[in-house]
Enzyme design. Sequence first.
Site, mmCIF file in Angstrom:
data_model
loop_
_atom_site.group_PDB
_atom_site.id
_atom_site.type_symbol
_atom_site.label_atom_id
_atom_site.label_comp_id
_atom_site.label_asym_id
_atom_site.label_seq_id
_atom_site.Cartn_x
_atom_site.Cartn_y
_atom_site.Cartn_z
ATOM 1 N N GLY A 217 0.836 -1.077 -0.008
ATOM 2 C CA GLY A 217 0.034 0.093 0.007
ATOM 3 C C GLY A 217 0.761 1.277 -0.049
ATOM 4 N N ASN A 218 0.253 2.480 0.274
ATOM 5 C CA ASN A 218 0.944 3.631 0.380
ATOM 6 C C ASN A 218 0.380 4.418 1.421
ATOM 7 O OD1 ASN A 218 -1.274 5.635 -0.952
ATOM 8 N ND2 ASN A 218 -0.798 3.907 -2.372
ATOM 9 N N ARG A 219 0.941 5.626 1.801
ATOM 10 C CA ARG A 219 0.713 6.384 2.874
ATOM 11 C C ARG A 219 -0.476 7.500 2.663
ATOM 12 N NH1 ARG A 219 5.532 9.349 4.988
ATOM 13 N NH2 ARG A 219 3.977 9.907 6.471
ATOM 14 N N SER A 220 -0.979 7.432 1.396
ATOM 15 C CA SER A 220 -2.263 8.400 1.149
ATOM 16 C C SER A 220 -3.323 8.384 2.112
ATOM 17 C CB SER A 220 -2.550 8.325 -0.354
ATOM 18 O OG SER A 220 -3.770 9.220 -0.779
ATOM 19 N N ALA A 290 -3.745 7.760 -4.985
ATOM 20 C CA ALA A 290 -2.292 7.423 -5.165
ATOM 21 C C ALA A 290 -2.333 5.873 -5.499
ATOM 22 C CB ALA A 290 -1.457 7.292 -3.602
#
Length: 431
Positions: A217-220, A290
């Site tokens: 995943g990502n931090r958005s 994102a």
Amino acid sequence: MAAVPVVGTSCQDRMVFVVVGVTGGIAAYKAVHLVRLLVKAGHDVHVVPTADAVRFVGLPTWEAISRNPVTTSVHDDVARVRHVALGQSADLVIVAPATANSLAKMATGLADDLLGTTLLATTAPVVVAPAMHAEMWRHPATVRNVQTLRERGVTVVGPDDGALTGGDSGPGRMSEPEAILEAALAAAEVRTDLAGLHVVVSAGGTREPIDPVRFIGNRSSGRQGVAVAVAAAERGAQVTLVAAHVDDGVLAEASGHAHVELRRAGTAAELADAVVAAASSADVVVMAAAVADYRVAEVSPLKRTKESAPGGLALELVETEDILAGLVQRRRGDQTIVGFAAETPADGETLVERGRRKAARKGTDLLAVNEVGWSKGFESADNAVTLIDRDGAVVSTASGSKRAVADALWDAVLDVRRKRGAPLGGHAPRP
Ligand code: CTP
């Protein structure tokens, strides 16, 4: 080189707390539609009918339409000091219809009922829509009262010329609810410049599964995308918000808005399906999500264990579909496609240069470039972006709250559309 406008943190495109005073005239039935339009536009509407007004339209109708409790007396809800609380809370007060009697009371400052106390307690813009017989409107007493109210800064809408209830005709018909709404929102400085446009906004961050319990995943947080969606809805657009893993707390503002349709997606492929489907009828698409650039080639149906990969694990990643580039390829003539680019360079010049290259590669009409880092951009309430157009020119920079940045983005979108001759908002009513 042309100066680049810098946008601050002003926030005029918001949901407002509106008090609608209704006085005793037959046009009260038209005020029902006005309340409906205000509620549909996402505003918090509190109706204050006079005792005479409820002889024309009853309390249950006002409560059902406004979705708020309605009382007429200063003696109701005394514990919360309702007789002044409504006026103090209001961002906007509309009196529609305003009878000759109610205009006289307002001009004199009489406060013998809840509407009177509310009007004396407010510092919000006041808009009145008179309705009466032509003789009463032309009477020197009424003329004087209206002049007094105008001098005090009250906006007077109408009355229109036309057939009146007694079969006579002349000036005295209450203006149509749409005209009152437009004047009232202008008085409260609420913009409706995206009305009539359908916009699609993606927000959040996709997650690509590794196995049933893990993902990449990502931090958005989705805050900027949600702010873009809410800004559009409050400026009048019909919004489809495609959210990927956005917390309910962040989503709450958008999901409660009457003009935001919420769709959820998990992976890049799901987001692609949802955005492409919604984009077929959209005037503008904003890809604020994102999106994972890679997904795991083979998702394990069972949890991967250390037993199956002792000492280390190598995952094969394959590229996901570039949704933004696909939207640009399929773009209809007057569709505006907007991307976001989160970059991590050390200085502003490199940031803009990378943005330019990305805008050229993707073919976006606008690209909002923002700097991110371990302690920058994500999860914060503020943001700073540089907006780059299709030719690589910096059209504006914006900083402040994510909402202020969202408004600057919509201003830039309207500029791009204006230059291309694409339909603008602000004219056609929303369905
Ligand atoms: N985007 C997309 N589909 C992808 C990846 C990105 O639609 N598979 C969109 C994002 O929503 C964003 C824009 O493309 O609006 C730029 O995303 P970004 O990750 O900055 O660009 P990439 O093309 O992934 O380039 P890179 O990561 O190499 O900088």
